[in-house]
Each structure stands twice: as C-alpha cells, then as structure tokens.
Design a protein around this motif. Structure first.
Motif, mmCIF file in Angstrom:
data_model
loop_
_atom_site.group_PDB
_atom_site.id
_atom_site.type_symbol
_atom_site.label_atom_id
_atom_site.label_comp_id
_atom_site.label_asym_id
_atom_site.label_seq_id
_atom_site.Cartn_x
_atom_site.Cartn_y
_atom_site.Cartn_z
ATOM 1 N N GLY A 6 0.790 -1.225 0.000
ATOM 2 C CA GLY A 6 0.000 0.000 0.000
ATOM 3 C C GLY A 6 0.816 1.265 0.000
ATOM 4 N N GLY A 7 2.135 1.136 0.068
ATOM 5 C CA GLY A 7 3.002 2.294 -0.039
ATOM 6 C C GLY A 7 3.105 3.117 1.226
ATOM 7 N N SER A 8 3.380 4.385 1.041
ATOM 8 C CA SER A 8 3.621 5.304 2.145
ATOM 9 C C SER A 8 2.328 5.644 2.871
ATOM 10 C CB SER A 8 4.257 6.593 1.610
ATOM 11 O OG SER A 8 4.284 7.588 2.600
ATOM 12 N N HIS A 13 -4.552 8.167 -1.767
ATOM 13 C CA HIS A 13 -5.225 7.656 -2.962
ATOM 14 C C HIS A 13 -6.224 6.556 -2.612
ATOM 15 C CE1 HIS A 13 -2.843 4.010 -2.536
ATOM 16 N NE2 HIS A 13 -1.858 4.824 -2.207
ATOM 17 N N ALA A 14 -7.124 6.272 -3.531
ATOM 18 C CA ALA A 14 -8.022 5.129 -3.365
ATOM 19 C C ALA A 14 -7.224 3.854 -3.557
ATOM 20 C CB ALA A 14 -9.152 5.206 -4.394
ATOM 21 N N GLY A 106 1.469 4.926 -7.817
ATOM 22 C CA GLY A 106 0.532 5.788 -7.124
ATOM 23 C C GLY A 106 0.426 5.505 -5.643
ATOM 24 N N VAL A 107 1.439 4.818 -5.075
ATOM 25 C CA VAL A 107 1.403 4.489 -3.651
ATOM 26 C C VAL A 107 2.518 5.203 -2.888
ATOM 27 C CG1 VAL A 107 0.319 2.259 -4.061
ATOM 28 C CG2 VAL A 107 2.814 2.405 -3.950
ATOM 29 N N LYS A 112 -0.372 10.462 -7.489
ATOM 30 C CA LYS A 112 -1.145 10.869 -8.657
ATOM 31 C C LYS A 112 -1.460 9.658 -9.524
ATOM 32 C CE LYS A 112 0.860 15.515 -8.889
ATOM 33 N NZ LYS A 112 1.682 16.443 -9.700
ATOM 34 N N ASN A 113 -2.435 9.813 -10.396
ATOM 35 C CA ASN A 113 -2.779 8.747 -11.337
ATOM 36 C C ASN A 113 -1.932 8.905 -12.591
ATOM 37 O OD1 ASN A 113 -3.993 6.609 -12.660
ATOM 38 N ND2 ASN A 113 -5.645 7.883 -13.460
ATOM 39 N N ARG A 114 -0.808 8.234 -12.621
ATOM 40 C CA ARG A 114 0.101 8.318 -13.769
ATOM 41 C C ARG A 114 -0.147 7.120 -14.681
ATOM 42 N NH1 ARG A 114 2.679 10.006 -9.222
ATOM 43 N NH2 ARG A 114 3.570 12.111 -9.321
ATOM 44 N N HIS A 115 -0.873 7.368 -15.748
ATOM 45 C CA HIS A 115 -1.153 6.310 -16.713
ATOM 46 C C HIS A 115 -0.607 6.748 -18.061
ATOM 47 C CE1 HIS A 115 -4.257 3.818 -19.183
ATOM 48 N NE2 HIS A 115 -3.092 3.194 -19.092
#
Length: 217
Positions: A6-8, A13-14, A106-107, A112-115
C-alpha cells in the motif's frame, strides 16, 4: 515502508485492488508472463522489455511505460515489477528502483494517477519507430503506421494484452478515427528526439498554457 504493497502512509489515494503475478497468470491473458517476456503486443512496451532482457538496461522513459502497463492497466503488484527490475538492471539501486515504482504505482508520497498511453508515447518519443524497429525484428521493415499500430496490419502480430485504444491519448484517438493514421508527416520524417518532436512539444505546451488543459501522457 518502502516495500509495503500500500506504499507510504501519507498517501491518500483510493486503494488499488492489486493482484499477484500468480493470479494474473491464471487468467486467459497470461498477463504476467506476457509482460515479463516482452510479448504484450504493445510495440513500445515489448521493445523496452526486450532491450532490458538483452542488455540489462533501458531508458527511464520506457521503464515508465513498462511500469504503467503493469500497475495501471494490469494492476499487478507493483513490487513484482520492482523485484524483476532489481534482478535485470545493471544499474540497479534499491532506493531509486523501489521509490520510482511506488511513485508510478501511485502508492508513494505523491499519489497521482500516472497512466502512460504507450502508443501515444511511442508516437511522441520514437516518431520514426527507430527504437521499436531495433528491438522487434518483426517490425523492422514495417511502415511507421504499422510500427505504431500493428494490429491487423502485420501478419502474425498478437492481439494486445490490453485494448489498444486505452494506449492512446484522446487527441491521438481522435486523429486515428478521423484520418486512419497516427503519424504526422513531419514526425515520420524526423529522427527520434528530432526537431519535429521538439516543435510538437512546444506547440502542446503553448496550447496547455493557453487553455489551462493538460493533455494525457
């Protein structure tokens, strides 16, 4: 914290419903295997993985495209991609590698949502298809339109792992629908990173500044 799925904790983020590589390989698309072997059917992505497998190196630009497909399109555990890079990269650094993967997934602390739209990325950064042709022999003699969009144009080319339309920005999708082509004449005639690419970037930046709208990647 660097290795958490889940990251930091500061990320807001969702939560992504990550799947494991084993679960991904249980699907009919055989997603993890196709991504790791450079057989996704997406030319820039497959060229990048082929280069990485062959040389132990690939540029930051195509690393980000690889990460985008794995984390945003396939939603496979980003740590699996980071671990694979750890073993393949000649220039591997733990903090840089896992930090960059978390960032793109994004975690990280900047969720941000980088796609990245990988076909549009190829059009922007490999306008003549030189890079893709270098690493994918099947496309070596193909016209630039077939290099960018080989689906139904190159005999034996596999169906893309994800819908090809999801790999286009809205601007490029509109041009393809209107003209049946992706490459602009001046782009097709310039070398990778050449003057036409710089002009296109400058014009895009001017348009964004004027309208306040940022384009998709």
């Amino acid at each position: 914290r660097l290795f958490r799925l889940g990251g930091s904790p500061v990320a807001t983020h969702a939560a992504t419903q990550w799947q494991s590589p084993a679960n991904a390989d249980a699907t009919p698309t055989d997603a993890w295997r196709r991504w790791t072997t450079g057989s996704t059917g997406l030319p820039l992505v497959d060229a990048a993985m082929t280069e990485l497998l062959t040389t132990g190196y690939c540029s930051n630009r195509v690393r980000q495209n690889l990460a985008s497909v794995l984390t945003k399109d396939l939603q496979i555990d980003w740590r699996a991609g980071a671990e694979l890079f750890q073993w393949l990269l000649e220039d591997h650094d733990v903090a840089a590698n896992y930090g960059n993967w978390a960032y793109f997934a994004g975690v990280g602390a900047d969720p941000k949502n980088r796609h990245f739209r990988t076909i549009s990325q190829a059009l922007k950064y490999d306008a003549r298809g030189d890079y893709v042709r270098m690493w994918l022999p099947k496309l070596r003699d193909a016209h630039i339109e077939a290099v960018l969009w080989p689906f139904g144009r190159v005999d034996g080319w596999p169906a893309p792992l994800v819908p090809a339309e999801t790999q286009l920005t809205w601007q490029d999708a509109a041009r393809l629908a209107e003209t049946g082509a992706l490459a602009q004449t001046e782009l097709a005639e310039e070398t990778f990173g050449g003057e036409a690419s710089r002009k296109r970037d400058a014009n895009t930046a001017k348009g964004e500044k004027k309208t306040g709208r940022r384009g998709q990647h």
